[in-house]
Design a protein around this motif. Structure first.
Motif, PDB file in Angstrom:
ATOM      1  N   VAL A  58       0.850  -1.199   0.000  1.00  0.00           N
ATOM      2  CA  VAL A  58       0.000   0.000   0.000  1.00  0.00           C
ATOM      3  C   VAL A  58       0.880   1.242   0.000  1.00  0.00           C
ATOM      4  CG1 VAL A  58      -1.715   1.308   1.297  1.00  0.00           C
ATOM      5  CG2 VAL A  58      -1.875  -1.185   1.176  1.00  0.00           C
ATOM      6  N   ARG A  59       1.944   1.183   0.807  1.00  0.00           N
ATOM      7  CA  ARG A  59       2.835   2.325   0.874  1.00  0.00           C
ATOM      8  C   ARG A  59       3.483   2.612  -0.480  1.00  0.00           C
ATOM      9  NH1 ARG A  59       5.874   5.849   3.572  1.00  0.00           N
ATOM     10  NH2 ARG A  59       7.871   5.929   2.507  1.00  0.00           N
ATOM     11  N   GLY A  60       3.858   1.515  -1.149  1.00  0.00           N
ATOM     12  CA  GLY A  60       4.478   1.670  -2.467  1.00  0.00           C
ATOM     13  C   GLY A  60       3.513   2.304  -3.467  1.00  0.00           C
ATOM     14  N   LEU A  61       2.278   1.828  -3.442  1.00  0.00           N
ATOM     15  CA  LEU A  61       1.273   2.390  -4.348  1.00  0.00           C
ATOM     16  C   LEU A  61       1.036   3.857  -4.017  1.00  0.00           C
ATOM     17  CD1 LEU A  61      -1.251  -0.578  -4.532  1.00  0.00           C
ATOM     18  CD2 LEU A  61       0.207   0.275  -6.370  1.00  0.00           C
ATOM     19  N   GLY A  62       1.024   4.152  -2.723  1.00  0.00           N
ATOM     20  CA  GLY A  62       0.846   5.540  -2.305  1.00  0.00           C
ATOM     21  C   GLY A  62       1.964   6.413  -2.841  1.00  0.00           C
ATOM     22  N   GLU A  63       3.201   5.916  -2.735  1.00  0.00           N
ATOM     23  CA  GLU A  63       4.337   6.679  -3.250  1.00  0.00           C
ATOM     24  C   GLU A  63       4.208   6.928  -4.747  1.00  0.00           C
ATOM     25  OE1 GLU A  63       7.097   8.259  -1.665  1.00  0.00           O
ATOM     26  OE2 GLU A  63       5.426   7.999  -0.281  1.00  0.00           O
ATOM     27  N   LEU A  64       3.670   5.894  -5.419  1.00  0.00           N
ATOM     28  CA  LEU A  64       3.450   6.029  -6.855  1.00  0.00           C
ATOM     29  C   LEU A  64       2.536   7.222  -7.132  1.00  0.00           C
ATOM     30  CD1 LEU A  64       4.371   4.296  -9.280  1.00  0.00           C
ATOM     31  CD2 LEU A  64       2.144   3.193  -9.209  1.00  0.00           C
ATOM     32  N   ALA A  65       1.435   7.304  -6.364  1.00  0.00           N
ATOM     33  CA  ALA A  65       0.497   8.414  -6.567  1.00  0.00           C
ATOM     34  C   ALA A  65       1.161   9.746  -6.230  1.00  0.00           C
ATOM     35  CB  ALA A  65      -0.751   8.200  -5.714  1.00  0.00           C
ATOM     36  N   VAL A  66       1.980   9.747  -5.178  1.00  0.00           N
ATOM     37  CA  VAL A  66       2.659  10.990  -4.775  1.00  0.00           C
ATOM     38  C   VAL A  66       3.552  11.499  -5.892  1.00  0.00           C
ATOM     39  CG1 VAL A  66       4.408  11.929  -3.216  1.00  0.00           C
ATOM     40  CG2 VAL A  66       2.552  10.528  -2.305  1.00  0.00           C
ATOM     41  N   LYS A  67       4.289  10.568  -6.523  1.00  0.00           N
ATOM     42  CA  LYS A  67       5.199  10.970  -7.598  1.00  0.00           C
ATOM     43  C   LYS A  67       4.437  11.319  -8.886  1.00  0.00           C
ATOM     44  CE  LYS A  67       9.502   9.810  -5.948  1.00  0.00           C
ATOM     45  NZ  LYS A  67       9.387  10.374  -4.590  1.00  0.00           N
ATOM     46  N   ALA A  68       3.333  10.586  -9.104  1.00  0.00           N
ATOM     47  CA  ALA A  68       2.575  10.820 -10.338  1.00  0.00           C
ATOM     48  C   ALA A  68       1.875  12.178 -10.304  1.00  0.00           C
ATOM     49  CB  ALA A  68       1.547   9.702 -10.557  1.00  0.00           C
ATOM     50  N   THR A  69       1.549  12.659  -9.098  1.00  0.00           N
ATOM     51  CA  THR A  69       0.761  13.889  -8.982  1.00  0.00           C
ATOM     52  C   THR A  69       1.392  15.083  -9.705  1.00  0.00           C
ATOM     53  OG1 THR A  69      -0.316  13.169  -6.976  1.00  0.00           O
ATOM     54  CG2 THR A  69      -0.146  15.540  -7.301  1.00  0.00           C
ATOM     55  N   PRO A  70       2.642  15.469  -9.390  1.00  0.00           N
ATOM     56  CA  PRO A  70       3.206  16.620 -10.100  1.00  0.00           C
ATOM     57  C   PRO A  70       3.401  16.352 -11.589  1.00  0.00           C
ATOM     58  CG  PRO A  70       4.875  15.569  -8.736  1.00  0.00           C
ATOM     59  CD  PRO A  70       3.567  14.940  -8.378  1.00  0.00           C
ATOM     60  N   LEU A  71       3.703  15.092 -11.929  1.00  0.00           N
ATOM     61  CA  LEU A  71       3.898  14.768 -13.343  1.00  0.00           C
ATOM     62  C   LEU A  71       2.619  15.001 -14.124  1.00  0.00           C
ATOM     63  CD1 LEU A  71       5.977  11.458 -13.106  1.00  0.00           C
ATOM     64  CD2 LEU A  71       6.783  13.716 -13.821  1.00  0.00           C
ATOM     65  N   VAL A  72       1.510  14.498 -13.575  1.00  0.00           N
ATOM     66  CA  VAL A  72       0.232  14.605 -14.286  1.00  0.00           C
ATOM     67  C   VAL A  72      -0.202  16.073 -14.353  1.00  0.00           C
ATOM     68  CG1 VAL A  72      -2.210  14.005 -14.192  1.00  0.00           C
ATOM     69  CG2 VAL A  72      -0.479  12.254 -13.765  1.00  0.00           C
TER      70      VAL A  72
END
Lengths: 363, 521
Positions: A58-72
């Motif tokens: 879950v933490r890994g997926l969360g990190e994914l969203a955190v990193k994807a946010t500024p990119l998107v």
């Protein structure tokens, strides 16, 4: 006579438009496999550590969203501009300005904030990014200066400005002269959306940007004008569309979204202003925009993929002792293969020698 | 060489059973064509009949799927245009293959095997263009040239190579009658010298005047072989279309109504040194009438079109007026809202976006006067039904509103664009080159539509280089030359010759102008 040749298609292949990003990802994985193998690592294990392991918690997926946010956030804005042939290459600088202006408010009201502080910071962050993008817009519409060059050059100005601010005015008075600001107070921090992760309000804004971007592109008259200007400027002039207005609009919009991304970083996962706010999100967003076919939904998927390359790169550094450059290598390969496979949209590959010379049409 | 000697020679070019298939279309179906030395041979057919494919095969641009080509009696394969040129085949394309950023001389040198030094080449270009009446400055950049001038570059490029077979694709559409006459003299001289000319044109009167033989194509097959001098223009057209032709009848206008478009002392100054500035242009178009503006390309047509459409604003708002309202400072959108509709000369790339569907292209100009946009959102359902109305009302041959604009033939795209403008019920329509490169059937339909629009009370301005067209359509004709506009004369009181002289510049000639005018007179 070669065994492999390209034959022009009668018309662009719609299937290939969607298939080439998948092919590019596959080729990147194959190349990564060979690369790891050549470097003496177990390729299966390395690719697993890079691309699979981060998704297993879950933490890994969360990190994914955190990193994807500024990119998107950045990529949606850029893509709208790219569609109108407005080439904003300076999202990194606009992101940085958003962090400086929005984050600056958190410091200015340090100790006497309230519920209103975060919304104000968001507005200020967007305004800062938009202001930074307004400079290329002015230079392009007034002097016909290429926004590719001006927006890129302004990125370095913004990075130096951030450096100055963190070494000077923004420096934490109790921080033993480290070039960092104070940690933001609770009123100045993006609320966490999912407990146990660092997923914050910014991700919601990214989703809103995707939805809003789609409506703008697909449903509004402004979106239609952007499309016509991008495809055939002469037809836009004939129709009476105001190209300067569209240049301003797309640059301000992409600047504001990049500024929001920057504010989301300092008020989100970082929680203070540091000399390095972004590991290059604004530049990677260019890849995200193209990988996502300049379409908001595609950008959302591409954003997660590129976020994975950041996280996987970190995991590979820690787990396998690979250099930091591995992230850039994978991102570069992905863009390279995407551009290379794009030829399949207009051409098909034929095997075997041709019987008669295929028609070659003169320009 | 006399004709007896010529007829004993082997055929210059003999095509047997040429077949070429494209995905979804059989462009040439077992086509036979025999060209003799020294003959001027017409190739006739509607757009899509397979003429272009056939000449591209002869010129080595395309390759036949089957069939044989004999050149001077020997079977040959023509691998590419360079190979065709080595055999002695020259071609003037309808769509030009010129590099915009290079000069005339540089462009021509690219097409020659041994261009030699640029000075000498420029000298030869000047000689050839002088000899054939094709005014051309070798040092000018192509992007500054008009359509007509670009075509001259193509013609001169071919003539420099002393071809044995010269293929000309619609060569006269942008020439004045006097220049056409001169070109015909040139072609006849070339033919008498033994050069074969394959002449593609939709101007049937020209073919009757010029050509010794005609081969008619329809749907990729040869449907007729005739001596055009023995036929009428009508019988040729009907052979080409396969049905009877209805030509629009022009009923002379009784009383023209109130002025819809008034242009007063319109002058333009451009930063571009090669643009033709308009000088003190004044005219008006009244409700119910069609004004034709004739002139050779590059005499200010592009500048006049831009000043009327609003793509270029003019310094004095009062120099362009729509229904008495000064609009010189208003952009295209505002002028459209005031009742102006506009059909540009450049169809694909200005009048329509090639990659977009017909629905979206209906929206391109339709947004101003049709309810296609509501509170900033596009009403795609209405755009689609608007496109379908255009397709239905103007018989646009396409597989539907989803078709991309570039998939349409020239004539069908022009019917779509003109339909799009006319269905907006404009009070004033400005049209550039309404039927250039359009097949006879579509041209008749377009003329019909323009006349009906004027009869319905709109003012129509037609800017064209095709005098036949202007004489069919216009109530009055004026001529644009070097940015100046002549007085208009009622069509029934003037003649092609008279207008032709004006197109050569014999009017309004200011004493201080020391340029050579009235060339060829």
């Amino acid at each position: 006579m070669s065994l492999l040749r390209l034959e022009p298609r009668g018309q662009a292949s719609r299937v290939m438009v969607y298939l080439t990003p998948v092919i590019a990802v596959a080729l990147t994985l194959v190349s990564g496999f060979l690369l790891f193998w050549a470097m003496g690592f177990d390729p299966v294990k390395a690719l697993h550590a890079f691309f699979i392991a981060p998704l297993m918690s879950v933490r890994g997926l969360g990190e994914l969203a955190v990193k994807a946010t500024p990119l998107v956030l950045c990529a949606v804005g850029l893509a709208i501009g790219f569609r109108a042939n407005v080439w904003n290459i300076g999202a990194e600088g606009q992101l940085t300005l958003g962090a400086i202006t929005g984050g600056g408010l958190a410091l200015a009201f340090y100790g006497d904030g309230g519920w209103w502080l975060l919304p104000l910071m968001i507005v200020a962050g967007m305004a800062g990014g938009a202001l930074w993008a307004a400079i290329p817009a002015f230079l392009r519409t007034r002097f016909n200066a290429s926004e590719i060059l001006t927006s890129l050059m302004l990125t370095y100005v913004a990075l130096l400005l951030l450096n100055y601010m963190t070494h000077g005015p923004y420096r934490d008075p109790e921080g033993f002269a480290f070039p960092e600001s104070r940690l933001f107070e609770a009123d100045a921090v993006m609320p966490i959306l999912i407990q146990g992760t660092r997923v914050h309000l910014g991700s919601l804004f990214a989703l809103l940007a995707v939805a809003g971007g789609w409506v703008l592109i697909a449903r509004t008259f402004i979106g239609f004008q952007i499309k016509v200007i991008g495809l055939t400027p002469a037809a836009a002039g004939y129709a009476g569309f105001n190209e300067k207005k569209i240049i301003w609009l797309t640059l301000l919009l992409s600047g504001a979204l990049a500024g929001l991304a920057g504010l989301g970083e300092v008020a989100g996962p970082i929680g203070q202003i540091t000399p390095t706010v972004s590991p290059g999100y604004g530049f990677t967003a260019i890849i995200v925009a193209f990988l996502g076919r300049l379409h908001p939904v595609g950008i959302l998927l591409a954003g997660f993929l590129m976020a994975l390359s950041f996280i996987g790169g970190e995991a590979a550094q820690i787990g396998l002792g690979l250099p930091k450059a591995i992230t850039g290598v994978f991102q570069g390969m992905l863009l390279f293969f995407l551009l290379a496979t794009d030829v399949l949209i207009r051409y098909r590959v034929r095997f075997g020698a041709q019987k008669k010379a295929a028609g070659k049409v003169m320009a | 060489m006399d004709s007896a000697t010529l007829s004993n020679l082997p055929h210059r070019l003999e095509l047997r059973g040429i077949t070429k298939r494209f995905p979804g279309c059989l462009a040439n179906d077992a086509v036979d064509l025999v060209l003799k030395p020294g003959e001027i041979h017409a190739l006739l057919g509607e757009n899509g009949a397979g003429k272009s494919t056939l000449v591209k095969i002869i010129y080595g641009v395309l390759h036949a799927d089957s069939g044989t080509i004999r050149w001077q009696g020997e079977e040959v394969t023509i691998p590419n245009p360079a190979g065709a040129r080595r055999l002695g085949i020259g071609m003037v394309f309808q769509h030009f293959s010129l590099f915009d950023t290079l000069t005339v001389a540089e462009n021509i040198s690219l097409g020659l095997e041994n261009p030699g030094p640029m000075d000498a080449l420029s000298q030869r270009i000047a000689e050839v263009s002088e000899r054939y009446g094709l005014a051309l400055d070798p040092g000018r950049h192509v992007h500054n040239l008009s359509v007509g001038e670009r075509q001259r570059v193509e013609i001169v490029r071919c003539l420099l190579q002393d071809p044995k077979l010269l293929i000309m694709d619609e060569p006269t559409s942008v020439l004045t009658p006097q220049e056409v006459t001169k070109l015909f003299e040139t072609l006849r001289v070339l033919a008498a010298e033994g050069c074969t000319i394959l002449y593609i044109s939709h101007k049937l009167e020209e073919i009757r005047a010029l050509c010794d033989r005609a081969t008619v194509l329809r749907g990729g097959r040869v449907v007729g072989d005739c001596d055009p001098r023995q036929e009428t223009a009508r019988s040729l057209a009907e052979m080409m279309i396969g049905t009877e032709l209805s030509t629009p009848e022009r009923i002379p206008q009784g009383q023209a109504g109130a002025p819809k478009l008034q242009v007063r002392h319109l002058s333009t100054t451009s930063d571009n040194p090669f643009a033709t500035n308009l000088k003190d242009v004044s005219f008006e178009v009244r409700a119910g009438e069609i004004l034709g503006i004739a002139g050779v390309a590059g005499n200010g047509q592009a500048e006049l079109m831009a000043a009327l459409s609003g793509e270029e604003l003019v310094p004095d708002p009062g120099s362009v007026n729509i229904e008495g309202r000064p609009v010189g400072h208003l952009g295209p959108r505002e002028r459209r809202e005031l009742g102006l509709a506009f059909v540009p000369e450049e169809r694909l790339g200005r009048g329509a976006v090639p990659e977009l569907s017909l629905s979206e292209n209906a929206l391109l100009s339709g947004y101003a006067r049709e309810p296609l946009v509501r509170s900033g959102l596009v009403h795609f359902g209405r755009a689609r039904s608007y496109a379908e109305r255009i397709i239905g009302a103007f018989n646009v041959v396409t597989h539907g509103h989803r078709a991309e604009a570039r998939s349409l033939s020239g004539g069908n795209l022009q019917k779509f664009i003109i339909g799009r403008e006319i269905l907006q019920k404009p009070r004033l329509l400005v049209v550039g080159q309404p039927t250039w490169g359009v097949d006879a059937g579509a041209a008749a339909a377009i003329h019909r539509a323009l006349i009906d629009l004027a009869r319905g009370g709109a003012a129509v301005l037609v800017i064209s280089q095709d005098l036949d067209e202007l004489f069919v359509l216009s109530d009055r004709i004026a001529v644009l030359f070097h940015g100046r506009l002549s007085e208009s004369s009622p069509t029934h009181q003037t003649s092609v010759e008279e207008i032709g002289l004006l197109m050569g510049g014999l009017f309004n000639r200011p004493p201080d102008e020391d340029e050579e005018v009235g060339r060829g007179v």
